[in-house]
Design a protein around this motif. Structure first.
Motif, PDB file in Angstrom:
ATOM      1  N   TYR A  81     -38.186-106.384   3.235  1.00 49.67           N
ATOM      2  CA  TYR A  81     -38.601-106.585   4.620  1.00 49.67           C
ATOM      3  C   TYR A  81     -37.362-106.852   5.485  1.00 49.67           C
ATOM      4  O   TYR A  81     -36.351-107.359   4.996  1.00 49.67           O
ATOM      5  CB  TYR A  81     -39.577-107.774   4.717  1.00 49.67           C
ATOM      6  CG  TYR A  81     -40.846-107.539   3.919  1.00 49.67           C
ATOM      7  CD1 TYR A  81     -41.991-107.039   4.523  1.00 49.67           C
ATOM      8  CD2 TYR A  81     -40.876-107.784   2.544  1.00 49.67           C
ATOM      9  CE1 TYR A  81     -43.148-106.787   3.790  1.00 49.67           C
ATOM     10  CE2 TYR A  81     -42.031-107.535   1.798  1.00 49.67           C
ATOM     11  CZ  TYR A  81     -43.152-107.040   2.426  1.00 49.67           C
ATOM     12  OH  TYR A  81     -44.285-106.786   1.695  1.00 49.67           O
TER      13      TYR A  81
ATOM     14  N   TRP B 219     -41.550-109.375  10.856  1.00 50.82           N
ATOM     15  CA  TRP B 219     -40.913-108.678   9.742  1.00 50.82           C
ATOM     16  C   TRP B 219     -41.539-107.302   9.562  1.00 50.82           C
ATOM     17  O   TRP B 219     -42.759-107.147   9.680  1.00 50.82           O
ATOM     18  CB  TRP B 219     -41.082-109.484   8.453  1.00 50.82           C
ATOM     19  CG  TRP B 219     -40.311-110.773   8.477  1.00 50.82           C
ATOM     20  CD1 TRP B 219     -40.719-111.953   9.045  1.00 50.82           C
ATOM     21  CD2 TRP B 219     -39.001-110.999   7.966  1.00 50.82           C
ATOM     22  NE1 TRP B 219     -39.744-112.905   8.898  1.00 50.82           N
ATOM     23  CE2 TRP B 219     -38.678-112.354   8.233  1.00 50.82           C
ATOM     24  CE3 TRP B 219     -38.065-110.204   7.299  1.00 50.82           C
ATOM     25  CZ2 TRP B 219     -37.462-112.915   7.873  1.00 50.82           C
ATOM     26  CZ3 TRP B 219     -36.859-110.767   6.916  1.00 50.82           C
ATOM     27  CH2 TRP B 219     -36.567-112.107   7.209  1.00 50.82           C
TER      28      TRP B 219
ATOM     29  N   GLN C  47     -41.901-104.008   6.957  1.00 51.37           N
ATOM     30  CA  GLN C  47     -41.774-103.637   5.552  1.00 51.37           C
ATOM     31  C   GLN C  47     -40.979-102.345   5.409  1.00 51.37           C
ATOM     32  O   GLN C  47     -41.383-101.298   5.907  1.00 51.37           O
ATOM     33  CB  GLN C  47     -43.163-103.472   4.947  1.00 51.37           C
ATOM     34  CG  GLN C  47     -43.162-103.202   3.453  1.00 51.37           C
ATOM     35  CD  GLN C  47     -44.572-103.235   2.890  1.00 51.37           C
ATOM     36  OE1 GLN C  47     -45.262-104.247   2.973  1.00 51.37           O
ATOM     37  NE2 GLN C  47     -45.002-102.121   2.331  1.00 51.37           N
TER      38      GLN C  47
END
Lengths: 175, 466
Positions: free
Chosen positions: B451, B460, B462
């Protein structure tokens, strides 16, 4: 699966439980490799403590069994190497008139020949013929390729055959 | 005697010596020994042969983590350890024992792509806003566009040699300079290559690689089970390589190597002890001379050197209340700033505040400096005053060395990160478990994701898997 529905164990507790459930298997394997149940008891405890200390190095919980077995096998190999370096204690038996090793009597006629092999070779035989692991399983335990297991096993059997011959010649000389 | 005869005799032999179940006393002895050992402070990464990425983060605490996360993504463990972003003048170049380089080889030049499907991401981090690296599915990948696409940058003979290409460690100093260690190929223990380590280095972000062999280690001689190599990067040319923990020997030992030319040549081995009394743990060097190994079995668990690893002594460290009370804990990875000043967390087991210790003498002595809020499991030290910490659902920031903290929600992480690095106040990366293995079991669907954040840890994205 047995713990599903129960609160998750902490990582340390899971490791501790895994080590305790592996005692029997570990003891048996160590005894196969060392040919000595008393030494196997100590080795199992040493391996469990080492695994505990190294528990953070376990990357995949699914590999915990193999990881612990690898630690145990490594310790056994170390012990065999130590034994190989140690001079054999021999006590003079006046009744017989020649030296007699103080080590226990061999459990079978192959034991002296196996003892002539290297630590790695003895370990390999114990895994294959004692623990009766398959080639892929041994490769996993030793972290080496299957082909290497096969070639080493072949070489080990050749060395064992030579060791059996050597033992037989030694016995004939004594007679 | 035929082969079958011999094998039959072998089976008979092992049947004869089969002891069956262990005597009950053995189980009790093991249980008691484990209980006794568990009451000792735990050297966390003493046996972690960490992939040492360039990480200025310290990932702290396994508090409340599941087995899957803790074992698969040991904070500060298998995954990248922080480097030591020292700006101090380096000591004069130490004597080198030449280890001739091998002619340069071109690495893979595949087109950028998304990270391939694989069982897991094993290690990785963003080096800056655009550049990062990841090890997954048996390959080393790099990105130059913030993780949108990835290029296979595996060194030429690295993973390709199935029989021996075990990756032992990876580190990047910046987007261009990186190192990857492998154990050298061998076919039998009698081979000269048995137990040897190759270090591939790149100065162009993994486009090309050059191989150098580490000098022979004193202890790490068992080729099948080579210890991991932890790289500690001072800068693009000054790097330590540390092999700690020799699984094949079952005893303490470690080997330290040093390069002052980016890995072209490496010093002779500097074993941390004789026989089996070496120092295992994780290294962090402040300068070419001053460094520590933490989570050792020596003294309080910190050993310090002032001569580049030739000699080691125990550091002075005041035990935390948790340890004084018989609790367990472990040290986070030390991070040094300005040569001799550094920070390090102590990670007590349990939901208590994590203390941060500070040194001003390159690790010889440590004093309490601040605490991180309870339940926070990862912290990245940007400098002596600015720290960012993540709990999985919240981000905590301090600008006064931990005296006061501000916190706000963090979104996008699946859980507590197992590894966490902020490259600056806004950008960073983390590895976090996407599954939950509460117990050790054969069917465990835990997967690790990579992340990234560009807003100081509040949100965040991915990067892996896509």
């Amino acid at each position: 699966m047995a713990n599903e529905g129960a609160p998750p164990l902490t990582a340390d507790e899971a490791i501790r439980r895994m080590l305790l459930t592996r005692v029997d298997d570990a003891f048996r394997l160590a005894a196969f490799i060392l040919g000595d149940a008393v030494a196997a008891e100590d080795l199992v405890q040493e391996a469990a403590l080492l695994a505990w200390d190294r528990r953070r190095s376990l990357r995949d919980a699914r590999a915990a069994d193999g990881w612990f077995t690898q630690i145990l096998v490594n310790l056994c190999r170390d012990e065999l190497r130590r034994r190989a370096r140690r001079p054999r204690l021999v006590a003079l038996d006046p009744a017989v008139g020649h030296g007699t090793a103080t080590t226990p009597a061999p459990a079978s006629d192959l034991a002296p020949a196996i003892a002539r092999l290297t630590a790695d070779e003895q370990t390999l035989l114990a895994l294959r013929f004692g623990r009766q692991l398959t080639i892929p399983e041994i490769a996993g335990q030793l972290d080496i390729p299957e082909g290497t297991v096969k070639s080493r096993l072949h070489a080990t059997l050749q060395h064992l055959r030579a060791a059996v011959d050597a033992e037989r010649r030694a016995e004939e000389r004594v007679r | 005697m035929t082969d079958d005869d011999l094998e039959q005799r072998l089976r008979s032999h092992y049947r004869a010596i089969d002891p069956g179940f262990a005597p009950p006393m053995v189980g009790r002895r093991v249980a008691a020994a484990l209980e006794q050992r568990a009451s000792r402070p735990m050297p966390r990464s003493r046996l972690n042969r960490a992939y040492a990425g360039l990480m200025a983060a310290v990932v702290v605490g396994a508090i409340g983590l599941t087995v899957g996360l803790t074992l698969g993504l040991q904070p500060g463990g298998f995954l990248g350890q922080p480097g030591s972003p020292s700006t101090a003048p380096l000591a004069p170049t130490m004597p080198q024992s030449p280890s001739p380089g091998v002619p340069s080889s071109l690495g893979p030049t595949t087109s950028p792509t998304q990270l391939p499907a694989g069982p897991d991401i094993e290690a990785g981090a963003m080096v800056d806003a655009l550049h990062g690296w990841a090890v997954t599915n048996g390959r080393l990948w790099v990105t130059a566009d913030g993780g949108a696409t990835w290029r296979d940058a595996t060194p030429p003979s690295g993973f390709a040699v199935a029989s021996a290409g075990y990756l032992l460690g990876v580190a990047f100093a910046d987007a261009q300079h990186g190192w990857a260690a492998f154990n050298e190929a061998f076919t039998s223990p009698s081979d000269a290559s048995y137990g040897r380590v190759d270090v591939w280095r790149t100065a162009d972000g993994g486009q090309t690689w050059t191989k150098t062999q580490l000098p022979k280690a004193r202890f790490a001689v068992f080729g099948e089970l080579m210890p991991r190599v932890q790289f500690d990067v001072l800068d693009a040319t000054h790097v330590f390589a540390f092999q700690s923990g020799n699984g094949a020997k079952g005893k303490n030992d470690s080997d330290l190597f040093w390069t002052a030319d980016g890995g072209g040549t490496w010093s002779a081995d500097r074993p941390t002890g004789s026989g089996s009394v070496g120092i295992e743990g994780s290294i962090a060097f402040a300068t070419a001379m001053d460094g520590v190994v933490v989570n050792t079995w020596h003294g309080a668990g910190i050993s310090v050197t002032q001569d580049g690893g030739r000699t080691w002594t125990d550091a002075a460290w005041p035990a935390s209340a948790a340890v004084s009370a018989g609790g367990q804990g472990s040290f986070g990875q030390p991070v040094f700033f300005g040569g001799r000043t550094g920070l390090m967390t102590f990670l007590p087991d349990g939901l208590v505040d994590t203390p941060v210790y500070r040194t001003t003498d390159a690790g010889s002595s440590w004093a309490p400096s601040a605490t991180i809020p309870a339940g926070v499991t990862a912290v990245s030290f940007l400098d002596l005053q600015r720290w960012i910490a993540i709990s999985g659902t919240e981000v905590f920031r301090t600008t006064d060395g931990g005296q006061t903290w501000a916190h706000s929600p963090a979104a996008g992480l699946p859980g507590i990160p197992g590894s966490f690095l902020m490259t600056d106040a806004q950008r960073g990366s983390a590895l976090a478990s996407m599954g939950d293995c509460g117990v050790i079991k054969s069917r465990c669907n835990t997967r690790t994701g990579l992340y990234a954040t560009v807003d100081g840890g509040s949100t965040w994205t991915q990067l892996w898997p896509k």
